[in-house]
Design an enzyme around this catalytic site. Structure first.
Site, PDB file in Angstrom:
ATOM      1  N   ASN A 164     112.041  80.275  26.720  1.00  0.00           N
ATOM      2  CA  ASN A 164     110.706  79.772  26.418  1.00  0.00           C
ATOM      3  C   ASN A 164     109.982  80.735  25.480  1.00  0.00           C
ATOM      4  OD1 ASN A 164     108.233  78.579  26.556  1.00  0.00           O
ATOM      5  ND2 ASN A 164     108.179  78.426  28.779  1.00  0.00           N
ATOM      6  N   CYS A 165     109.484  80.233  24.367  1.00  0.00           N
ATOM      7  CA  CYS A 165     108.818  81.109  23.394  1.00  0.00           C
ATOM      8  C   CYS A 165     107.320  80.872  23.292  1.00  0.00           C
ATOM      9  CB  CYS A 165     109.390  80.900  22.001  1.00  0.00           C
ATOM     10  SG  CYS A 165     111.129  81.228  21.871  1.00  0.00           S
ATOM     11  N   VAL A 166     106.825  79.741  23.736  1.00  0.00           N
ATOM     12  CA  VAL A 166     105.389  79.478  23.569  1.00  0.00           C
ATOM     13  C   VAL A 166     104.635  79.739  24.863  1.00  0.00           C
ATOM     14  CG1 VAL A 166     105.606  77.804  21.705  1.00  0.00           C
ATOM     15  CG2 VAL A 166     105.659  77.027  24.066  1.00  0.00           C
TER      16      VAL A 166
END
Lengths: 123, 428
Positions: B241-243
């Site tokens: 997960n990056c956001v």
């Protein structure tokens, strides 16, 4: 069966052969209100109107899936779209951004992958 | 299932010609670790830098934070289904290097967020400023697609953590904690008078930059299922997960989930903590309905009296949170939801994008729209040229002197919804 309502050209280009895509040259709120109007006409919302965890003032693209069948007004769909419009207006009121072209391309890609995951679940 | 977790407290991290722990100091052979984690065709260059608590360093954009761990006894290996085979983990013995973390940094998409300041006011908003951070910066090959880039950096981070974790195998831990979850029929016999409590652990699973993996399976493809809490301590769940920097769960948080820790602390005393139900947060509304129906069904099947539900992310997952809450309540089971708020800069707006009258017991981890000014730092690991376009940043955020005005949603872990945060509330 169902139609994607979108302002994202990438979705039109890549999804057109899988599902009906109704491209509208409008902003994010425009897509949400267009979808709300269709819900009032009896269509049912099939994907969530908020994009993952991307805040509504951080993207300009929106793709939503709505049923082709019509029935009586679906109150769950209406509640979700109204709540999404309220949330979006709140965020846009906080700050509007100016995006560069690279970022806009990323937004298109993310909107496309989010809606693809919904289409995969559906088909 | 019983797990002994041996904690080894690290006081400092330094580069050296051998990788080892000596008198509480972790020494890293940079050449060796780079060789171990390198070789991905999608990455043209990898570098490693160290950032210590109190250093005038800003790390950004942060992708994941990972604690080094290793299996010492018992089936399987760390990060099953990804770095190890798919044996069921969570029993035997595991060692962890505490106060140290792998941090993966680098821009995957144009607006990606995630700031860790190692000193100043920003450091107070993230628990990850307290660790000695081994920062891995992976530069992609030209023209790499976002999906491949994310996957490459995810694997590099996990490999780096496993490489450092391996050193902990033969070290005598400074402390050993024991966690045990018995089969439910046994625990009910053992604690007949204690309320049966479960944990519904919501995982973000919506597609690019929003994914979580369970034993290597993309969690958007699962139906809700049961896990022993100790499986999660062995890396059964990892972040892709990056956001949503402030309220996503980095792998470090999965390994050190505060709700699991607290429920274990009360287990056998105030409650009978029977286990974890994992569920997802998908885009398709029928998926949301199905998954929340199943969490409620499993809670009822287990005969639970109370459930703690934690959310990951904001917006779309608010709907999953509320569906889980009201459907579990409908089964006659009390719920507490754990979330954060996007209530406007003044905190006066509606906090969540969904609501229900059954959601009457709520723990908040802070208002992510709160705005602060991060002072300039002497050194930047990563890049700040993107700060005007990150979540929580805005046009003019990055000032000429290097200071940044941002909402705290830009800070990694600031309002984490498992309670692994530095913010708290005091009544006066």
């Amino acid at each position: 069966m169902a139609t994607i309502v979108t302002n994202n050209l990438l979705v039109l280009k890549k999804m057109n052969d899988k599902i009906a895509v109704d491209f509208k040259d409008t902003d994010l709120i425009g897509i949400l209100t267009e979808t709300r109007n269709r819900i009032h006409r009896g269509h049912v919302l099939l994907s969530h109107p908020l994009s993952g965890s991307i805040k509504p003032n951080e993207t300009v693209y929106k793709s939503l899936i709505i049923s082709d069948d019509k029935a009586e007004l679906d109150l769950d769909s209406l509640r979700l779209i109204e709540s999404a419009i309220e949330t979006t207006l709140k965020f846009i009121g906080m700050k509007e951004y100016k995006w560069n072209s690279r970022t806009l391309e990323d937004f298109q890609e993310i909107d496309f992958t989010l809606i693809s995951s919904a289409v995969e679940s559906m088909i | 299932m019983r797990l002994e977790l041996g904690n080894i407290f690290i006081k400092d991290v330094k580069f050296s010609n051998t990788t080892r722990v000596d008198s509480g100091v972790l020494y890293i052979n940079k050449e060796e670790i780079l060789k171990e984690i390198g070789g991905d065709e999608h990455v043209k260059n990898i570098d490693i830098e160290l950032a210590h608590p109190g250093d005038e360093i800003r790390i950004t954009p942060v992708k994941d934070v990972i604690e080094p761990r290793v299996k010492v006894e018992g089936p399987g290996g760390i990060f099953p289904g990804i770095l190890s085979k798919v044996d069921t983990v969570g029993s035997g013995r595991t060692h962890a290097l505490k106060n140290v973390a792998i941090v993966t940094a680098g821009k995957i998409v144009g607006f990606q967020e995630g700031i860790i300041d190692m000193t100043g006011i920003g450091a107070k908003y993230t628990p990850f400023s307290k660790n000695h951070n081994v920062v891995v910066i992976a530069e992609p090959v030209d023209g790499l697609k976002q999906y491949d880039h994310e996957a490459a950096v995810r694997m590099i981070g996990l490999k780096a953590a496993a490489y450092l974790g391996e050193i902990a195998k033969d070290i005598t831990p400074d402390e050993v904690k024991t966690y045990e979850t018995e089969p439910i029929l046994d625990s009910v016999k053992k604690y007949p008078d204690l309320p049966k409590v479960g944990y519904v652990y919501m995982l973000q699973t919506q597609g690019l930059l929003h994914d979580t993996y369970v034993y290597g399976v993309d969690a958007k493809k699962i139906v809700p299922t049961l896990l022993y809490p100790t499986e999660i301590m062995d890396g059964a769940i990892i972040s892709g997960n990056c956001v949503s920097a402030c309220d996503k769960n980095p792998t470090y948080v999965h390994l050190n989930n505060g709700i699991i820790e607290e429920l274990y602390a009360k287990h056998g005393k105030e409650i009978n903590f029977v286990g974890v139900i994992i569920t997802n947060e998908n885009v398709f509304l029928a998926d949301k309905e199905r998954s929340s129906n199943w969490t409620a069904k499993l809670c009822r099947f287990l005969g639970l009296d109370g459930v703690v539900i934690s959310q990951e992310g904001f917006g779309n997952p608010d709907t999953d949170l509320i569906m889980n809450c009201k459907k579990i309540e409908r089964e006659g089971i009390k719920t507490v939801i754990v979330t954060d708020e996007f209530a406007g800069r003044d905190g006066a707006s509606q906090s969540l994008a969904d609501a229900d009258e059954k959601a009457d017991a709520v723990v908040t981890n802070g208002n992510a729209n709160e705005t602060i000014i991060l002072p300039p730092m002497k050194k930047i690991i990563g890049m700040t040229d993107y700060v005007d376009v990150i979540a929580g940043g805005f046009d003019g955020s990055l000032r000429p002197d290097g200071s940044i005005e941002v909402e705290i949603q830009a800070i990694t872990g600031a309002t984490n919804e498992t309670g692994y945060v530095t913010l708290s509330t005091k009544g006066f």
